[in-house]
Design an enzyme around this catalytic site. Structure first.
Site, PDB file in Angstrom:
ATOM      1  N   ARG A  22       0.656  -1.274   0.184  1.00  0.00           N
ATOM      2  CA  ARG A  22      -0.026  -0.182   0.015  1.00  0.00           C
ATOM      3  C   ARG A  22       1.076   1.427   0.039  1.00  0.00           C
ATOM      4  O   ARG A  22       1.004   2.090  -1.006  1.00  0.00           O
ATOM      5  CB  ARG A  22      -0.890  -0.157   1.306  1.00  0.00           C
ATOM      6  N   ASP A  23       1.595   1.406   1.000  1.00  0.00           N
ATOM      7  CA  ASP A  23       2.388   2.804   1.194  1.00  0.00           C
ATOM      8  C   ASP A  23       3.465   2.774   0.358  1.00  0.00           C
ATOM      9  O   ASP A  23       3.943   3.865  -0.209  1.00  0.00           O
ATOM     10  CB  ASP A  23       2.804   2.608   2.590  1.00  0.00           C
TER      11      ASP A  23
ATOM     12  N   HIS B 280       6.867   3.881  12.607  1.00  0.00           N
ATOM     13  CA  HIS B 280       6.989   3.949  11.133  1.00  0.00           C
ATOM     14  C   HIS B 280       8.175   5.057  10.728  1.00  0.00           C
ATOM     15  O   HIS B 280       7.643   6.203  10.597  1.00  0.00           O
ATOM     16  CB  HIS B 280       5.593   4.383  10.668  1.00  0.00           C
TER      17      HIS B 280
ATOM     18  N   HIS C 248      11.091   6.396   8.143  1.00  0.00           N
ATOM     19  CA  HIS C 248      11.628   6.589   7.013  1.00  0.00           C
ATOM     20  C   HIS C 248      13.134   6.950   6.867  1.00  0.00           C
ATOM     21  O   HIS C 248      13.701   7.286   7.984  1.00  0.00           O
ATOM     22  CB  HIS C 248      11.159   7.820   6.142  1.00  0.00           C
TER      23      HIS C 248
ATOM     24  N   CYS D 133       6.158   9.407   0.026  1.00  0.00           N
ATOM     25  CA  CYS D 133       4.729  10.158   0.570  1.00  0.00           C
ATOM     26  C   CYS D 133       4.502  11.262  -0.644  1.00  0.00           C
ATOM     27  O   CYS D 133       5.197  11.897  -0.938  1.00  0.00           O
ATOM     28  CB  CYS D 133       4.939  10.776   1.650  1.00  0.00           C
TER      29      CYS D 133
END
Length: 310
Positions: free
Chosen positions: A24-25, A216, A218, A249
């Site tokens: 998904r992400d 979460h 990055h 993102c």
């Protein structure tokens, strides 16, 4: 395939649940849409590699995330897999679509900052929370688990460093709304271990225990693994990661890829922390997906292990 030597640290949890977000992400940030069957096969391979929570897709309007416009086609192809398959729902319309297809877990996506709330949701932080409230309530009434994502917990490209108390306020609002789990997002990858510890301590003091939290990260500045280790030492046992390091993102251009699941598993295996994930099978899956996308995986572990095999 070489594997790390295991040296157990008794100060760390014995088991970590990886919340896999690559399907998904990861794929929502691709320039062109990935074929539905490729996405479905990706999810199947991730499940076969031992991942027990795989975020499948997002029921957002195709105008906003065209790469995931095939949610209705994709979800029925994977929903019978024996794993958790949460889906993102931005509002009640998205929830209706997810419920119609038999989804058992959903997630909503909030922001800790006004600038990102405006860019991502076209609302203020409080307006977004008000929008999520009936969605969360209805999902809970339908017997679904609900995750609350919180973006920009450590830094914002427009506002800079984000005050800890600001993040605590919004996280607490999602917790009070009824979200089972709260994922703290370092959307642009600027967090450092001390900052992670300070936020987790503040959340605990506000009544949000580590057992309800996920992290979460990055890897923009190469800090994702060190930040994860800081969270584990604090007591967090759920970590988001993306197979092959896919993702970014679409609403924050400075955001680079997610923490690669393989890099996370390599570290956890070395620490003797159980995940249930077969690193060999997972690496093969990410190599396969990189071939589908036509570029090498950014994951250091994938590159190292696949190079050894070639």
């Amino acid at each position: 395939m070489s594997l790390p030597m295991t040296v157990r640290d008794p100060a760390l949890p014995g088991r970590v649940r990886i919340h896999e977000v690559g399907a998904r992400d990861g794929l929502q940030n691709e320039k062109t849409a990935v074929p539905t069957e490729v996405k479905a096969e990706f999810v199947r391979r991730l499940a076969a590699a031992g991942l027990t929570t795989i975020e499948a897709t997002s029921f957002v309007h195709p105008k906003w995330v065209p790469q995931l416009a095939d949610a209705e086609e994709l979800f029925p192809r994977v929903r019978d897999l024996p794993v958790r398959l949460p889906v993102l729902v931005p509002n009640e319309r998205g929830l209706d679509r997810a419920l119609a297809l038999g989804a058992r877990e959903v997630a909503v996506f909030a922001s800790a900052t006004e600038s990102f709330a405006k860019a991502n949701l076209n609302r203020t932080v409080d307006e977004a929370l008000a929008m999520f409230a009936p969605t969360v309530t209805r999902a809970i009434e339908a017997g679904l688990k609900v995750r609350g994502y919180l973006s920009m917990c450590f830094g914002d490209p427009w506002e800079g460093a984000v005050p800890v108390e600001q993040v605590v306020r919004v996280t607490k609002a999602l917790a009070d709304m009824g979200c089972d789990e709260l994922s703290l997002g370092d959307t642009i990858g600027v967090a450092t271990p001390g900052h992670v510890g300070a936020l987790l301590t503040a959340l605990n003091e506000a009544g949000v225990p580590d057992s309800r939290l996920a992290v979460h990260f990055h890897d923009t500045y190469g800090q994702a693994l060190s930040n994860t280790l800081a969270a584990l030492r604090h007591g967090v046992t759920t970590v988001d990661a993306s197979a092959g390091g896919l993702g970014g993102c679409p609403y924050a251009k400075s955001a680079t890829g997610n923490l690669a699941t393989e890099d996370l598993v390599w570290m956890l295996d070395g620490l003797g922390i159980e995940t249930g994930v077969d690193l060999t099978a997972l690496t093969a899956t990410s190599v396969w997906m990189a071939d589908q996308l036509g570029r090498p995986s950014p994951s250091r572990t994938v590159r190292a292990l696949s190079h050894k095999e070639s």
